[in-house]
Design a protein around this motif. Sequence first.
Motif, short mmCIF file in Angstrom:
data_model
loop_
_atom_site.label_atom_id
_atom_site.label_comp_id
_atom_site.label_asym_id
_atom_site.label_seq_id
_atom_site.Cartn_x
_atom_site.Cartn_y
_atom_site.Cartn_z
N GLY A 75 46.21 35.46 42.77
CA GLY A 75 45.65 36.78 43.05
C GLY A 75 46.65 37.90 42.84
N ALA A 76 46.16 39.12 43.01
CA ALA A 76 47.06 40.28 42.92
C ALA A 76 48.10 40.18 44.03
CB ALA A 76 46.26 41.57 43.04
N PHE A 80 52.40 40.93 44.38
CA PHE A 80 53.18 41.76 45.31
C PHE A 80 54.57 41.14 45.50
CE2 PHE A 80 49.03 42.95 47.81
CZ PHE A 80 48.63 43.76 46.76
N PHE A 101 46.63 47.88 50.30
CA PHE A 101 47.27 46.96 49.34
C PHE A 101 48.63 47.49 48.89
CE2 PHE A 101 42.74 45.91 49.14
CZ PHE A 101 42.84 44.60 49.58
N THR A 147 49.47 51.96 43.05
CA THR A 147 48.14 51.34 42.97
C THR A 147 47.22 52.37 42.32
OG1 THR A 147 48.70 50.45 45.15
CG2 THR A 147 46.44 50.09 44.38
N SER A 174 41.40 47.14 41.02
CA SER A 174 40.02 47.61 41.19
C SER A 174 39.58 48.65 40.18
CB SER A 174 39.79 48.08 42.63
OG SER A 174 40.78 48.96 43.04
N GLY A 192 43.80 41.42 39.77
CA GLY A 192 42.98 40.24 40.05
C GLY A 192 41.68 40.40 39.27
N LYS A 195 36.96 41.75 40.20
CA LYS A 195 36.20 43.01 40.33
C LYS A 195 35.64 43.41 38.96
CE LYS A 195 39.54 44.06 43.85
NZ LYS A 195 38.79 43.69 45.04
#
Length: 359
Positions: A75-76, A80, A101, A147, A174, A192, A195
């Motif tokens: 995942g995103a 991180f 996030f 982000t 997103s 990710g 979406k």
Amino acid sequence: MERVYNFSAGPSVLPMPVLEKAQKELVNYGSAGMSVMEMSHRSKVYVEIFDNTEARLRKLMNIPDNYKVLFLQGGASMQFAMIPMNLMVNKKADYLNTGEFAGKAIGEAKKYGSVNVVASSEDKKYTYTPEIDPAKFDKNADYFHMTSNNTIFGTKHTEYPTTGAVPLVVDMSSNILSEVYDVSKFGLIYAGAQKNMACAGVTVVIIREDLIERSDDNLALMLSYKVMAEQKSMYNTPPCYSIYIAGLVFEWLLNMGGVPAIQKVNEEKAKILYDYIDESKLFSNPVVKKDRSMMNVPFVTGNTELDDKFIKEAEKAGFVNLKGHRIVGGMRASIYNAMPVEGIKALVGFMKDFEVNNK
Ligand code: PMP
């Protein structure tokens, strides 16, 4: 049972033609005699699916040749950690704090070096994107992280800082592929898939080649950009089926005219919804107008009981997953690429009726 209008923030709605094609190919892909789920990731037929997926993304985003595209897992959220692990050479990085996030990314980065929070919108519950003052940049930062679209709070950046030699690293989870971005302005883009690209399971990383050289040889191999780039994302078994679905979504986007075409649709969708919210006497959106997200639209009635009633009645009427994130409450309509204009028009129609009936 009819299909509903699904406003989930992720995993989220996928385009109907993609689902239908996947259904058609589910049991027997082409002349393979088996499902994509059952194939060896090293087989000729799967490698072709994989290569086509990458080629389509390169075309859609106009990705320059000096960037690698990686299809990773974790995942995103794993990015991180992978970003500081791989890119923090001087153990310093600049970050923007624009939401949940972004905050998580900062938390992970702090484990690997010092984080300079250049700007934050925490003072107003992340309802805007902060001004970025270049005087606050650390010239020796290993990278600058932000982000692009804040999924929970419904904000997005319309401007990107000029960071000179410091590479710009962006979490586009997103809003990737929702509007045109010039990839050459960024050092690393990650997202990710669940979406705007595919079902959950794959994370796309677009990384400029010079940054790959920073990966330390002592890193766990699965967490090294260098290893993943050298092995063309196949150091181990990749998330084969999610990558295949991403390939179908990319094909769908290319067939409709690519990112400029979907951007127009997204602008139209967002306008219909925000225009109504702005004229409504019942619903409101808490975000500063110029910073509004085109993908995630939070709104409230100002009365939590009425919010709950709205969510329940909406669900009965076939508009599902409109409950806002638990941090902000209220409602949120996530209107990603695959949500058709008709879905927005139908939602606005429902909201109008609800407003009339709840004066
Ligand atoms: N970044 C953003 C902007 C997100 O919206 C999300 C998930 N909603 C994440 C990171 C975390 O993604 P994942 O669940 O793929 O780790």
